[in-house]
Design a protein around this motif. Structure first.
Motif: not given
Length: 606
Positions: A201-226
């Motif tokens: 799903r994510f290609r050539d993007r800066i990746m920001f992991p989204i974590v829950d209140n326990r600090g577990r990764v539950i999703a991502f947001g990816g910012r494009v560089l172009t």
């Protein structure tokens, strides 16, 4: 069979859980003095008789007798058994339920969420590694440095890089069919409907992991560089990720400040990270959705103030209006909301770098209070010098103010509206009743967690106070459960060894526990026995003692325990009397005569 959940864990869990938060996720509550009230979800009623005590962390219905702690409420409302209720509450406050070895060996199909957490954490590690070592990550590193970010802040937020290519993550993590399915279920890999081919799903993007209140990764947001669209790409909804409920940066904000005083709601990941970089670690962002009432309730559970920080352009104003409508239902007494609009062309990221930390925080403190923004936004295009303009303001504002919970804050805003329009409070009240409230983002959200049971739990009716026939043993148990501190002056469990039956055993166990752990409170005690067959006895005991005021509970308990202790004297006297029926007094032994005199003396003295 899985082992029992350790009692120490249940006690710790109930210390961390807020019962108001737990119930409010499932049932709308209204502040009522020190407590909260609602219509009971466990029986049909028109007048609210369901009460929630934040102090005791306890709920009780005066109509049907339902009562208990957070675990009990989840069990009854969600219709789940004890282990699942504990698991759900543990997830809410960021704890992992200890598992016996036999539970760890359960097949993965019985623990589907654990596999998702594991694959998402693996993906986060993969992205972090790519940011450090992939040949094409230079552009991402340069971009982050150009935005003023250091390696330390990138580490704190777990920022990574998804390299170009269609299957980098797939090749790295999909060792077998199970892994491939987890990548699909977690939203990290997409399957083409036409031919079943899979790609990242994510290609050539800066990746920001989204974590829950326990600090577990539950999703991502990816910012494009172009210049590719969309600028930000988010994970889809999954079994562990519901974007309408999560806030990016909340976990980091809670770690940075033990006691949060306020949170800033901004529009993007980079705004959150940049503000943290500049010493403002209390910003959060929604995840590609408008601010909802669910978001605001989560914010207010952690702090009393929220500041909405939006761009000053048209899109920012629209976002602010949606945030206003979402905030109104959450504005209970003691809560505060402000609105800050940034100069055109600026965002929090750029402005904090331009002005510095102190100046930016000064801007925040000057944000418009919610009431000022509300009236200002509604009067922008109205002629307030005309009767028509003031009447129009009343028509627009009254239903919005109607969304605010009852209390001092709502009354003050009503007074302010009355001053601006010249309309009486009664006329404004009529406007609320005649005009449906606006369809706020939060109120219509399909992501809300408020659900009702499909059918009410059948409970026995609770008789009026005067009609309760007290069982003294259950009455004492109820008093001790609701007022545990009173056990410090109560006799020990050994003084009640003469009592028989399950209530007597429960009373002895309760006294023994309270003498060992005098710091115990109501919800800890309830948690101790909710997974036991005595739960019905506990409910009945609370029914009998709930109406006793705090000021009279000590005297009531002393009298009841004294009565129960004298049961032993009465029982022994009865035995001796039975013996006397078949013999003369002179035939009693010396020790029996002494015992009889002692018992008679105790009976008359009491």
């Amino acid at each position: 069979m899985a082992g029992r959940i350790p009692q120490a864990f249940i006690d710790d869990l109930l210390e961390r859980v807020d019962i108001v938060e737990v119930i409010e996720r499932r049932l709308p509550l209204k502040k009522s003095g020190r407590n909260y009230s609602a219509r009971c979800p466990f029986h049909d009623e028109k007048t609210p008789s369901f009460s929630v005590s934040p102090d005791k962390q306890f709920y009780y219905c005066f109509g049907c007798g339902a009562g208990g702690n957070a675990v009990g409420f989840v069990m009854d409302f969600d219709r789940v058994d004890f282990p699942i209720a504990v698991e759900n509450l543990a997830t809410l406050v960021g704890l992992s339920v200890p598992r016996a070895e036999s539970d760890r060996r359960r097949p993965e199909t019985e623990r589907p969420q654990r596999g998702l957490y594991e694959i998402l954490e693996s993906a986060a590690r993969f992205f972090r590694e790519q940011l450090r070592h992939h040949p094409q990550a230079t552009r991402a590193v340069d971009y982050l440095k150009g935005r003023g970010l250091t390696g330390e802040i990138a580490r704190d937020f777990g920022i990574g890089y998804a390299p170009p290519g269609w299957d980098n993550l797939l090749q790295a993590l999909a060792k077998d069919e199970r892994d491939r399915q987890l990548l699909i279920d977690s939203g990290m890999v997409i399957v083409k409907e036409e031919d079943g081919r899979m790609y990242d799903r994510f290609r050539d993007r800066i990746m920001f992991p989204i974590v829950d209140n326990r600090g577990r990764v539950i999703a991502f947001g990816g910012r494009v560089l172009t210049d590719e669209k969309p600028k930000y790409l988010h994970s889809p909804e999954t079994a562990v990720f519901h974007k309408g409920k999560e806030l990016y940066g909340l976990y980091q904000a809670r770690r940075a400040q033990r006691q949060l005083q306020k949170l800033i709601v901004v529009e993007g990941y980079m705004d959150v990270v940049a503000l943290a970089q500049f010493g403002i670690p209390y910003a959060v962002a929604t995840l590609g959705t408008a601010t909802s009432t669910e978001h605001l309730k989560k914010v207010f559970r952690h702090c009393p103030e929220v500041i909405f920080c939006f761009d000053g352009d048209r899109a920012g104003r629209q976002a602010a209006r949606r945030a206003l409508e979402a905030a109104l239902p959450a504005m209970e007494n003691g809560r505060q909301a402000r609105f800050l609009f940034l100069p055109e062309g600026e965002d929090p990221d750029s402005l904090v770098r331009k002005l510095g930390t102190a100046a930016f925080e000064q801007l925040l403190s000057g944000g418009q209070p919610l009431a000022d923004y509300l009236f200002g936004a509604l009067t922008e295009e109205l002629d307030m010098d005309s009767l028509e303009g003031r009447a129009r303001l009343g028509t627009l504002a009254a239903p919005l103010i109607g969304l605010i919970p009852e209390g001092i804050y709502k009354s003050l805003i009503f007074d302010a509206l009355s001053d601006r329009t010249g309309l009486s409070s009664q006329r404004l009240t009529n406007l609320i009743q005649q005009t449906p409230p606006p369809t706020a983002t939060a109120n219509s959200s399909s992501n809300t967690t408020t659900t009702q049971p499909q059918r009410p739990v059948q409970r026995r009716p609770l008789p009026p106070r005067a009609e309760i026939i007290r069982n003294p043993t259950l009455y004492a148990i109820g008093l001790l459960l609701l007022h545990p501190r009173l056990a410090r002056n109560a006799p020990g469990a050994d003084k009640f060894g003469h009592l028989h039956g399950e209530p007597a055993q429960l009373l002895r166990d309760l006294l023994e526990l309270l003498h060992k752990r005098p710091e115990s409170n109501t919800h800890m005690l309830l948690g101790h026995w909710y997974d036991a067959p005595w739960r019905a006895l506990i409910t009945e005991a609370i029914d009998q003692a709930f109406y006793v005021p705090d000021t009279g509970a000590g005297e009531e308990l002393n009298e009841t325990l004294t009565h129960l202790r004298h049961d032993r004297i009465r029982g022994e006297l009865d035995d001796l009397v039975d013996k006397l029926k078949g013999a003369n007094y002179a035939d009693l032994s010396a020790s029996e005569k002494q015992q009889l005199h002692q018992l008679l003396s105790q009976k008359h003295s009491k």
